[in-house]
Scaffold this motif. Sequence first.
Motif, short mmCIF file in Angstrom:
data_model
loop_
_atom_site.label_atom_id
_atom_site.label_comp_id
_atom_site.label_asym_id
_atom_site.label_seq_id
_atom_site.Cartn_x
_atom_site.Cartn_y
_atom_site.Cartn_z
N PHE A 20 48.85 51.27 37.18
CA PHE A 20 48.33 51.06 38.53
C PHE A 20 47.19 50.05 38.59
N ILE A 21 46.45 49.93 37.50
CA ILE A 21 45.35 48.95 37.53
C ILE A 21 45.90 47.52 37.37
N ARG A 22 46.85 47.37 36.46
CA ARG A 22 47.50 46.07 36.28
C ARG A 22 48.11 45.62 37.61
N ASN A 23 48.79 46.57 38.27
CA ASN A 23 49.44 46.23 39.54
C ASN A 23 48.41 45.83 40.60
N MET A 24 47.30 46.54 40.62
CA MET A 24 46.25 46.23 41.60
C MET A 24 45.72 44.81 41.36
N ILE A 25 45.51 44.48 40.09
CA ILE A 25 44.97 43.15 39.78
C ILE A 25 45.99 42.06 40.15
N THR A 26 47.24 42.33 39.84
CA THR A 26 48.29 41.36 40.20
C THR A 26 48.28 41.11 41.72
N VAL A 38 39.44 37.10 37.54
CA VAL A 38 39.33 38.47 37.05
C VAL A 38 38.12 38.51 36.12
N VAL A 39 37.11 39.25 36.52
CA VAL A 39 35.94 39.44 35.66
C VAL A 39 35.73 40.94 35.49
N THR A 40 35.94 41.42 34.29
CA THR A 40 35.73 42.85 34.01
C THR A 40 34.52 42.98 33.10
N ARG A 41 34.18 44.21 32.78
CA ARG A 41 33.07 44.42 31.84
C ARG A 41 33.34 45.71 31.09
N PHE A 42 32.81 45.75 29.88
CA PHE A 42 32.82 47.02 29.14
C PHE A 42 31.35 47.43 29.03
N PRO A 43 31.01 48.60 29.57
CA PRO A 43 29.58 48.97 29.67
C PRO A 43 29.16 50.16 28.83
N SER A 63 41.89 43.22 27.78
CA SER A 63 43.25 42.71 27.91
C SER A 63 43.53 42.25 29.34
N LEU A 64 43.08 43.03 30.31
CA LEU A 64 43.34 42.65 31.70
C LEU A 64 42.70 41.30 32.01
N ALA A 65 41.50 41.10 31.49
CA ALA A 65 40.84 39.82 31.74
C ALA A 65 41.63 38.70 31.06
N LYS A 66 41.93 38.92 29.78
CA LYS A 66 42.59 37.89 28.98
C LYS A 66 43.95 37.49 29.55
N GLU A 67 44.75 38.48 29.89
CA GLU A 67 46.11 38.15 30.34
C GLU A 67 46.12 37.48 31.71
N ASN A 68 44.98 37.53 32.40
CA ASN A 68 44.92 36.87 33.70
C ASN A 68 43.98 35.67 33.69
N GLU A 233 26.63 40.44 37.92
CA GLU A 233 27.56 39.73 37.04
C GLU A 233 28.83 39.31 37.77
N ASN A 234 28.86 39.55 39.07
CA ASN A 234 30.02 39.13 39.88
C ASN A 234 31.33 39.70 39.33
N ILE A 235 31.25 40.95 38.92
CA ILE A 235 32.42 41.65 38.39
C ILE A 235 33.44 41.82 39.53
N THR A 236 34.69 41.52 39.25
CA THR A 236 35.70 41.68 40.29
C THR A 236 36.30 43.09 40.27
N HIS A 237 36.49 43.63 39.06
CA HIS A 237 37.10 44.95 38.95
C HIS A 237 36.28 45.80 38.01
N SER A 238 35.61 46.80 38.57
CA SER A 238 34.74 47.66 37.78
C SER A 238 35.52 48.93 37.43
N LEU A 239 35.99 48.99 36.19
CA LEU A 239 36.88 50.09 35.79
C LEU A 239 36.09 51.15 35.03
N CYS A 240 36.28 52.39 35.41
CA CYS A 240 35.58 53.45 34.69
C CYS A 240 36.44 54.70 34.68
N THR A 241 35.95 55.74 34.05
CA THR A 241 36.77 56.95 33.90
C THR A 241 36.55 57.89 35.09
N LEU A 242 37.49 58.84 35.21
CA LEU A 242 37.58 59.67 36.42
C LEU A 242 36.32 60.44 36.79
N GLU A 243 35.49 60.77 35.80
CA GLU A 243 34.31 61.58 36.16
C GLU A 243 33.36 60.82 37.09
#
Length: 579
Positions: A20-26, A38-43, A63-68, A233-243
């Motif tokens: 679902f995240i890949r699809n959202m970015i596409t 696509v600018v992501t971050r690992f925090p 990977s999401l950043a790289k492949e896009n 940092e002008n992050i486009t997609h801030s991905l984190c875990t469900l909590e």
Amino acid sequence: MTESETDKTKESSVKGPSNFIRNMITKDIASAKHEGRVVTRFPPEPNGYLHIGHAKSICLNFSLAKENGGVCNLRFDDTNPAKESQEYVDAIKENITWLGFGWNGDVRYSSSYFDHLYNFATQLIKNGKAFICSLDADQAREYRGTLTEPGKESPNRNRSISENLDLFERMRNGEYGEGAYTLRAKIDMASPNINMRDPIIYRIRHISHHQTQDKWCIYPTYDFTHCISDAIENITHSLCTLEFEDHRPLYDWILNNLELDSLKTISDSASTGAKFLLPEQTEFAKLKLNYTIMGKRKLKEMVELGIVDGWDDPRLPTLAGMRRRGFTAVSIRNFCENAGISRSESTVDLSMLEHAVREDLDQEAFRVMCVLNPLKVTISNIKESEAESLTLRNHPKKESMGTRKVPFTRGIYIDRSDFEEIPSPGFKRLTPGGEVRLRGCYVIKCDKVLKNSEGEITELICTADKETLGRRPEGRKVKGVIHWVSAVYGQEATLRLYDRLFIIENPEAKEVKDYREFLNPASLSVIKNCVIEPSIADQTRIKHFQFEREGYFIIDEKLSAQGGLAFNRTISLRDSWGK
Ligand code: ATP
Ligand code: MG
């Protein structure tokens, strides 16, 4: 990294399986929402070592950043100096590089935004959206309410703006002790979402920080810091875990209540010229593995109590431990990709991780022979002084991996389990009067069994059929093939075999009061006095070995440096658990 590992990193710029995240970015790229960026971050918070769960997040973000054609920032989320340290910062950077990912530009630190964060906090105060609260921790808890009852407003909620500004500045100047005051966002004490009940955004902590040293004695909370850092940092997609799902309204509230222009001028977009849009948070389910503890607090405790041998104990799910155990970066990346990204929590079976590493090592590991439980064999028709140099392939299917020399001598070792005096049904290896093939060598026949006074077998006397090197024996079938090592040239080695660290599937379950009661006493077995073929000495550049018929192994650099040759078993050849 081996050459083939680099190859596979290149391959990984091809898109992975849909989620679902890949699809959202596409979709976002198709609609040019972020002008295709696509600018992501690992925090990570530098309060421990990375584990396989973090690897999932790393693989996803990078990977999401790289492949896009995008980039991924590495940002240390370092707002809690009490628990953080430079040791963790260094280890995290090292682990990410080892996994095969490179971050965008310099490493970032939330702490390098502390000036901005302070200014934004001041801005909220000036706009009547934050106040200094005098409630102590117990009172604050009482005022907060519960899941079923609304909270109560702090008596300080309507403090004047000028008083708030003055107190905040004095907090910063170190005039008050810890807990005397907090800065809270003014949102809604009746909100069904507890995170929105006037959450604390700054605390007094008289603690020195690993990056900013003694510059600050007030520190922003995670919730206040994270969204603003993403925006900076002008992050486009801030991905984190469900909590963090329940924190998303707060993430959005903070960003929407700051003055947009002031955010924009300090954001990376000011220098890159990219369009400035507020970042959006999207949550995915954490990776959970059975028989494994992933909580950093417990991992840290196991390290501190000496239950394991440091953060890089090969039984831990830490990247440092897995690397020491011989897991390859490729196998971890493949595992994370195959585990998939979803919105619902589930537990992945450890055997899936084991499968990933077996699959990679089957391709990559150099074959050698090592006898774990040596039984002396004398080949009576070979002279004492003789040593025949045999050439064996390093990989049965990959000629490109070359060959090695293996000396065959009158005295050799085979594994005790490859000889049975009274063979059990179906036993195809060596028996009195029977024949077996030595891997890459001759067929031998057992003529005599020598025993000590206790009746234990001490040695076998055999003859080699000299016509059988690379050839089938005349007129008979020899089914078994066993590994062996020259008794003259073999080297002594200690092997460390690992098993799952816990005996229950979910050592982190709520019902488990003390996980220490469920440690697997057989999680480590040390096997001394093993004998390994001498080619090992020329193969110090090689990392991963398959000890024929025994499993995949790696040299334990740490233990071998203390003298002797020590190997960790990464994984057995087949999944035999529970069988
Ligand atoms: P804590 O916050 O309790 O110290 P943490 O495991 O969340 O522990 P972080 O350093 O905050 O540690 O994690 C960095 C990133 O890795 C976060 O974005 C987090 O959501 C993600 N992450 C942590 N654990 C997992 C996991 N098991 N699966 C997937 N992602 C994870
Ligand atoms: Mg966290």
